[in-house]
Design an enzyme around this catalytic site. Structure first.
Site, PDB file in Angstrom:
ATOM      1  NE  ARG A   1      -7.281  -9.193   0.982  1.00 25.26           N
ATOM      2  CZ  ARG A   1      -7.127  -8.278   0.029  1.00 25.26           C
ATOM      3  NH1 ARG A   1      -6.299  -7.244   0.233  1.00 25.26           N
ATOM      4  NH2 ARG A   1      -7.783  -8.372  -1.111  1.00 25.26           N
ATOM      5  CE  LYS A  25      -4.283  -1.946   1.714  1.00 30.73           C
ATOM      6  NZ  LYS A  25      -5.347  -1.932   2.739  1.00 30.73           N
TER       7      LYS A  25
END
Length: 343
Positions: free
Chosen positions: A323, A288
């Site tokens: 994840r 991210k």
């Protein structure tokens, strides 16, 4: 009930943690071998402490108990679990189009399973900021063939479907999915709560304000860490009230969703506040923008090392779901952590 929160601090690990617990100067943290020695007591916007766990007032003991009690596994294997990300979209921020073809997606999933993924998460709608909206039918046309193919080729690997639409949820569960992962915490589709109340699958509730198209306008928090926990707590209570057993629920703080870069870092630093919810924690930091901001790496595909470092912040919970896009590197990170602590 979420006005009062306890923030665990002063972590100890392994044999040292067990000795401190035996001496009465530390308490175990949920499912892990970690222990905490001090806490911050937070009521509304007022924090008291840090103070030793032995000094916590009697009236706070029920809140403290949430941090100590083991949390259910929500139908997934126990312990730290690596979840492989399989985006079947043409516009994913990290691997746009790479798994858009069902055959390529299945091959990638098989490699993830070989690398140690304990669960695979299949998504057919990009939820990056400003992503284009797709219809539930379009979403299912992307997800369905991959899900059905994986049920044949990897029958022993739990499958999760990343969706906020009840049509996709219903079809995915019928096709063999064992987990529904909803970025809207079951707030987007009014049919989602009653649908899942009649199922037995695990459910991930992620924190987000607004929608992927509007979330960047909803970043005003009094205290981002406390506010995220409290808002997630309300979604947990809504799910339970609708008939979804608490034992089936997992929570995801939603890094990058309706949060600035600075807020993401604060949330990561104080992530153990999530223990107040009494649910298994899902950590979804992979590649991210916050990792890019911290490392200076512009290309999302080059952020796997940063992803591993940040994801290890969840290991004190004992049974987090991590994840990630790069399963092999995350599995290595978990094994080093466990080996160093003798777990």
């Amino acid at each position: 009930m979420w006005r009062r929160l306890v923030e665990p601090m002063g972590l100890l690990f392994g044999q040292m943690a067990q000795e401190a617990i035996r001496q009465g100067v530390a308490l175990p943290l949920q499912n892990s071998t970690a222990a905490f020695t001090t806490v911050l007591l937070i009521e509304g916007n007022t924090a008291t402490g840090p103070m030793s766990v032995a000094a916590v007032p009697h009236g706070w003991l029920p809140v403290l108990q949430r941090l100590v009690s083991p949390v259910p596994d929500a139908g997934l294997p126990a312990g730290p679990l690596v979840m492989g990300i399989l985006n079947t979209t043409p516009d994913s921020f990290s691997c746009a189009g790479q798994h858009y073809n069902a055959g390529h997606a299945i091959q990638a999933a098989e490699q993830m399973a070989h690398d140690g993924a304990g669960v695979l998460d299949i998504g057919g709608e990009s939820t990056r900021p400003g992503a284009a909206v797709v219809s539930p039918q379009q979403e299912w046309e992307r997800v369905g063939p991959v899900l059905e193919g994986l049920r044949q080729s990897l029958p022993g690997v739990p499958l999760s479907v990343d969706t906020r639409n009840s049509l996709v949820m219903e079809r995915a569960l019928a096709a063999g999915a064992g987990v529904i992962n909803d970025v809207s915490a079951l707030g987007h589709d009014p049919a989602a709560l009653p649908l899942l109340a009649g199922q037995s699958c695990g459910v991930v509730l992620m924190h987000m304000r607004g929608t992927p198209q509007t979330m960047e306008a909803h970043t005003q928090y009094a205290d981002v860490a406390c506010d995220v926990v409290r808002e997630l707590g309300l979604r947990v209570e809504a799910a339970v009230a609708a008939g979804i057993a608490r034992e089936r629920l997992m929570v995801d703080p939603g890094f990058g969703f309706a949060k600035t870069q600075e807020q993401n870092v604060i949330l990561l630093r104080r992530v153990l506040l999530l223990a107040n919810l009494g649910c298994r924690v899902v950590f979804a930091l992979s590649r991210k923008r916050m990792i890019g901001a911290l490392t200076g790496v512009a290309d999302p595909a080059g952020r796997d090392s940063g992803t591993v470092a940040a994801s290890l912040m969840a290991l004190p919970f004992g049974n987090p779901v991590l994840r990630v896009h790069n399963v092999a590197s995350m599995v290595q990170g978990v094994r080093v952590w466990q080996g160093a602590l003798g777990e």
